[in-house]
Design a protein around this motif. Structure first.
Motif, PDB file in Angstrom:
ATOM      1  N   PHE A 165      23.616  56.670  11.582  1.00 24.26           N
ATOM      2  CA  PHE A 165      22.404  56.507  12.386  1.00 24.26           C
ATOM      3  C   PHE A 165      22.758  56.112  13.818  1.00 24.26           C
ATOM      4  O   PHE A 165      22.298  56.729  14.788  1.00 24.26           O
ATOM      5  N   GLY A 166      23.578  55.069  13.952  1.00 22.07           N
ATOM      6  CA  GLY A 166      23.899  54.563  15.275  1.00 22.07           C
ATOM      7  C   GLY A 166      24.670  55.553  16.125  1.00 22.07           C
ATOM      8  O   GLY A 166      24.409  55.703  17.320  1.00 22.07           O
ATOM      9  N   ILE A 167      25.615  56.266  15.505  1.00 21.39           N
ATOM     10  CA  ILE A 167      26.450  57.216  16.245  1.00 21.39           C
ATOM     11  C   ILE A 167      25.603  58.359  16.791  1.00 21.39           C
ATOM     12  O   ILE A 167      25.690  58.712  17.972  1.00 21.39           O
ATOM     13  N   ILE A 168      24.785  58.972  15.939  1.00 22.47           N
ATOM     14  CA  ILE A 168      24.032  60.156  16.372  1.00 22.47           C
ATOM     15  C   ILE A 168      22.943  59.774  17.365  1.00 22.47           C
ATOM     16  O   ILE A 168      22.660  60.519  18.313  1.00 22.47           O
ATOM     17  N   HIS A 169      22.315  58.605  17.194  1.00 19.27           N
ATOM     18  CA  HIS A 169      21.280  58.184  18.142  1.00 19.27           C
ATOM     19  C   HIS A 169      21.892  57.784  19.486  1.00 19.27           C
ATOM     20  O   HIS A 169      21.276  58.005  20.536  1.00 19.27           O
ATOM     21  N   SER A 190      20.871  51.627  19.951  1.00 17.44           N
ATOM     22  CA  SER A 190      21.939  52.248  19.175  1.00 17.44           C
ATOM     23  C   SER A 190      23.165  51.346  19.106  1.00 17.44           C
ATOM     24  O   SER A 190      23.817  51.259  18.059  1.00 17.44           O
ATOM     25  N   VAL A 191      23.484  50.673  20.220  1.00 16.11           N
ATOM     26  CA  VAL A 191      24.603  49.724  20.220  1.00 16.11           C
ATOM     27  C   VAL A 191      24.330  48.593  19.237  1.00 16.11           C
ATOM     28  O   VAL A 191      25.227  48.168  18.485  1.00 16.11           O
ATOM     29  N   PHE A 192      23.095  48.105  19.204  1.00 16.53           N
ATOM     30  CA  PHE A 192      22.704  47.044  18.278  1.00 16.53           C
ATOM     31  C   PHE A 192      22.907  47.479  16.832  1.00 16.53           C
ATOM     32  O   PHE A 192      23.472  46.741  16.014  1.00 16.53           O
ATOM     33  N   VAL A 193      22.469  48.700  16.511  1.00 17.88           N
ATOM     34  CA  VAL A 193      22.625  49.219  15.148  1.00 17.88           C
ATOM     35  C   VAL A 193      24.100  49.387  14.811  1.00 17.88           C
ATOM     36  O   VAL A 193      24.545  49.054  13.705  1.00 17.88           O
ATOM     37  N   LEU A 194      24.883  49.902  15.762  1.00 10.18           N
ATOM     38  CA  LEU A 194      26.314  50.090  15.519  1.00 10.18           C
ATOM     39  C   LEU A 194      27.022  48.766  15.265  1.00 10.18           C
ATOM     40  O   LEU A 194      27.905  48.683  14.404  1.00 10.18           O
ATOM     41  N   LEU A 195      26.652  47.733  16.001  1.00 10.68           N
ATOM     42  CA  LEU A 195      27.272  46.420  15.794  1.00 10.68           C
ATOM     43  C   LEU A 195      26.973  45.897  14.393  1.00 10.68           C
ATOM     44  O   LEU A 195      27.855  45.348  13.714  1.00 10.68           O
ATOM     45  N   ILE A 196      25.719  46.076  13.934  1.00 13.72           N
ATOM     46  CA  ILE A 196      25.360  45.661  12.578  1.00 13.72           C
ATOM     47  C   ILE A 196      26.169  46.447  11.553  1.00 13.72           C
ATOM     48  O   ILE A 196      26.717  45.884  10.588  1.00 13.72           O
ATOM     49  N   ALA A 197      26.276  47.770  11.770  1.00 17.13           N
ATOM     50  CA  ALA A 197      26.978  48.631  10.818  1.00 17.13           C
ATOM     51  C   ALA A 197      28.472  48.328  10.785  1.00 17.13           C
ATOM     52  O   ALA A 197      29.074  48.269   9.701  1.00 17.13           O
ATOM     53  N   GLU A 211      17.656  64.029  13.517  1.00 17.63           N
ATOM     54  CA  GLU A 211      17.091  63.471  12.291  1.00 17.63           C
ATOM     55  C   GLU A 211      17.948  63.809  11.069  1.00 17.63           C
ATOM     56  O   GLU A 211      18.117  62.993  10.172  1.00 17.63           O
ATOM     57  N   VAL A 212      18.479  65.040  11.043  1.00 14.70           N
ATOM     58  CA  VAL A 212      19.322  65.442   9.912  1.00 14.70           C
ATOM     59  C   VAL A 212      20.630  64.664   9.915  1.00 14.70           C
ATOM     60  O   VAL A 212      21.071  64.160   8.871  1.00 14.70           O
ATOM     61  N   ALA A 213      21.256  64.548  11.083  1.00 13.60           N
ATOM     62  CA  ALA A 213      22.590  63.959  11.173  1.00 13.60           C
ATOM     63  C   ALA A 213      22.591  62.443  11.091  1.00 13.60           C
ATOM     64  O   ALA A 213      23.668  61.842  11.035  1.00 13.60           O
ATOM     65  N   GLN A 214      21.427  61.802  11.057  1.00 15.21           N
ATOM     66  CA  GLN A 214      21.420  60.353  10.932  1.00 15.21           C
ATOM     67  C   GLN A 214      21.660  59.903   9.494  1.00 15.21           C
ATOM     68  O   GLN A 214      21.806  58.715   9.228  1.00 15.21           O
TER      69      GLN A 214
END
Length: 260
Positions: free
Chosen positions: A62-66, A121-128, A185-188
């Protein structure tokens, strides 16, 4: 590149003339995507996992593609709104300048409010990154950065292909959104949860699978084959821009002014 950065600075100064509007739009771009991420969270809260992928692993997708989409929207917005240049006859002015039309179209518009989406997206990536069971190495960090950069090139290439069609249709074609918004949407999610033809299309035609799914298998130590092949998969995204540039050049050579 010096011209590109001058475009960047000038348009940033122009957008900052209305600072309240800029910051409100940026805040909206930060908050609104959280509704999609919240949907992802509640999905895993209910089901626990999707075909062997847990929440944090999918959050990496999710984070990468967004992040890639946000950067591309910010820097390649000129191609997304290219129909206004053709319809208004302004592209003729770009043609008589002694610089690349690609650079000039890129520099015609930047959406700096997409910084809000990048921050989300950075926030989501940090969580992931903190939650995923990954043994991070220098190569895996490089691969992660390449995945984001590769996604930027793919989205930019799709914007470029959609803009090229405007040479014949004048107006932009909404079907292109299937491959930009639809591709995002598909790649997330991990591609193997879809039907085989969808997986193959978004791997061998539009290589979103090479942006997050295949290299992510390497990062998560799930790949079955050679590690380097999976780690090098994001290079397909950089290669994708080459045929897009060739199609663009073909369109420019066959451009006929609208007479506006």
């Amino acid at each position: 590149m010096r011209i590109f950065w001058k475009y960047l600075i000038l348009l940033f100064k122009a957008q900052m003339q209305y600072r309240m509007s800029f910051w409100l739009l940026t805040a909206g771009q930060f908050i609104i995507p959280f509704t999609v991420f919240a949907g992802l969270y509640f999905l895993f809260e209910h089901f626990g996992q999707i075909r062997g992928w847990d929440f944090y692993e999918t959050a990496l997708c999710f984070g990468i593609i967004h992040m890639a989409f946000a950067v591309s929207e910010c820097l390649a917005r000129g191609f997304d709104s290219f129909s206004t240049l053709v319809g208004g006859g302004d592209f003729d002015r770009l043609l008589v300048r002694p610089r690349s039309t690609v650079v000039q179209v890129l520099g015609s518009k930047f959406e700096f409010t997409r910084i809000g989406r990048m921050a989300q997206s950075v926030f989501v990536l940090l969580i992931a990154v903190q939650g995923a069971a990954v043994e991070w190495t220098a190569l895996k960090i490089v691969v992660l950065l390449l995945m984001i950069a590769s996604g930027v090139f793919i989205f930019t290439g799709i914007f470029m292909l959609a803009a090229t069609m405007c040479f014949w249709t004048i107006q932009s074609i909404e079907v292109a959104n299937i491959f930009t918004d639809g591709g995002r949407e598909v790649a997330q999610y991990p591609l193997h949860i879809y039907e085989r033809w969808v997986t193959r299309f978004f791997t061998f035609v539009i290589p979103f699978g090479c942006v997050n799914y295949l290299p992510l298998l390497y990062i998560l130590d799930r790949n079955d084959g050679n590690d380097l092949l999976y780690a090098a998969a994001p290079l397909a995204g950089f290669a994708f821009i080459v045929p897009c540039l060739l199609v663009w050049r073909f369109g420019v050579r066959h451009y006929r002014s609208t007479g506006s």
